[in-house]
Design an enzyme around this catalytic site. Structure first.
Site, PDB file in Angstrom:
ATOM      1  N   ASP A  78      -1.482  14.214  99.246  1.00  0.00           N
ATOM      2  CA  ASP A  78      -2.667  13.738  99.957  1.00  0.00           C
ATOM      3  C   ASP A  78      -3.933  14.519  99.638  1.00  0.00           C
ATOM      4  OD1 ASP A  78      -1.413  11.618 101.180  1.00  0.00           O
ATOM      5  OD2 ASP A  78      -1.091  12.643 103.090  1.00  0.00           O
ATOM      6  N   LYS A 105       0.103   4.353  96.973  1.00  0.00           N
ATOM      7  CA  LYS A 105      -0.476   4.695  98.281  1.00  0.00           C
ATOM      8  C   LYS A 105      -1.430   3.570  98.703  1.00  0.00           C
ATOM      9  CE  LYS A 105       1.247   8.918  98.869  1.00  0.00           C
ATOM     10  NZ  LYS A 105       1.870   9.416 100.086  1.00  0.00           N
ATOM     11  N   ARG A 109      -3.950   6.000  93.620  1.00  0.00           N
ATOM     12  CA  ARG A 109      -4.721   7.232  93.763  1.00  0.00           C
ATOM     13  C   ARG A 109      -4.699   8.116  92.521  1.00  0.00           C
ATOM     14  NH1 ARG A 109      -3.396   8.916 100.019  1.00  0.00           N
ATOM     15  NH2 ARG A 109      -4.777   7.386 101.011  1.00  0.00           N
ATOM     16  N   ARG A 151      -9.226   8.310 101.860  1.00  0.00           N
ATOM     17  CA  ARG A 151      -9.201   9.559 101.087  1.00  0.00           C
ATOM     18  C   ARG A 151     -10.155   9.504  99.891  1.00  0.00           C
ATOM     19  NH1 ARG A 151      -6.274  12.649 103.938  1.00  0.00           N
ATOM     20  NH2 ARG A 151      -4.280  11.987 104.787  1.00  0.00           N
ATOM     21  N   LYS A 176     -10.071   5.336 109.805  1.00  0.00           N
ATOM     22  CA  LYS A 176      -8.612   5.259 109.898  1.00  0.00           C
ATOM     23  C   LYS A 176      -8.002   6.608 110.263  1.00  0.00           C
ATOM     24  CE  LYS A 176      -4.476   4.709 107.130  1.00  0.00           C
ATOM     25  NZ  LYS A 176      -3.840   4.337 105.906  1.00  0.00           N
TER      26      LYS A 176
END
Length: 194
Positions: A78, A105, A109, A151, A176
């Site tokens: 992450d 994801k 990503r 992200r 989120k």
């Protein structure tokens, strides 16, 4: 009664902001005995040139000159996006390996940060389970496509601390996971400009 530990992936953006602006940050309620894999991001920034202290119940980081790094991030997927944007300002290339699971994801990503870094004039490439960032010494202004991924938005927002003209296409997507993100990030702009 047990206090809830700080979220390590959320913390990563502020460790990165301090690394980029060469300022100091202290993250409370998380320390050297944390079981969260993303705590390893502080060590990665330490390996890149920051000064990092792991206390029992806090992590302190002070930014310094950043060097590129080669790092296996299987245990902290992450924070790969956060590292990719920090790496754009390091001296020398950064390669992140063992991250194949990032392709499935909220968005791909691996492909997303490589595409967006290139859009901003930063050298970047990808493989099946890795990505590499090749800093060019400058970052161009531009609009970052967020792929509806919180992200991506938060990581690329960090680049705006050092490079003018970085625009995040869908800033609300951070709701989120971190609805107060923009207010928190604003503190680093104030510190950096003073």
């Amino acid at each position: 009664f047990r206090s809830v530990e700080t979220d390590a992936s959320g913390m990563s953006y502020f460790l990165a902001a301090a690394a980029l602006t060469k300022s100091k940050v202290i993250i409370p309620k998380i320390g050297k005995n944390s079981a969260q894999g993303d705590v390893g991001f502080a060590k990665v920034l330490g390996d890149m040139g920051c000064s990092v202290t792991f206390n029992e119940d806090s992590i302190e980081l002070e930014g310094g000159p950043l060097q590129g790094i080669e790092v296996d991030m299987e245990t902290m997927p992450d924070v790969v996006l956060t590292l990719a944007t920090v790496a754009a300002y390091a001296k020398g290339p950064t390669k992140v390996t063992n991250i194949a699971n990032l392709r499935v994801k909220e968005c791909d990503r691996i492909h997303a940060p490589v595409t967006e870094l290139k859009r901003l004039g930063v050298g970047a490439e990808e493989g099946e389970d890795w990505l590499a960032v090749h800093p060019t010494g400058s970052v161009s202004p531009g609009k970052v496509h967020t792929y509806d991924d919180h992200r991506v938005a938060m990581s690329f927002a960090l680049m705006g601390l050092l490079s003018p003209g970085i625009e995040i296409e869908d800033p609300d997507c951070v709701g989120k996971s971190f609805p107060t993100f923009w207010d928190e990030l604003e503190r680093f702009y104030a510190h950096h400009e003073s």
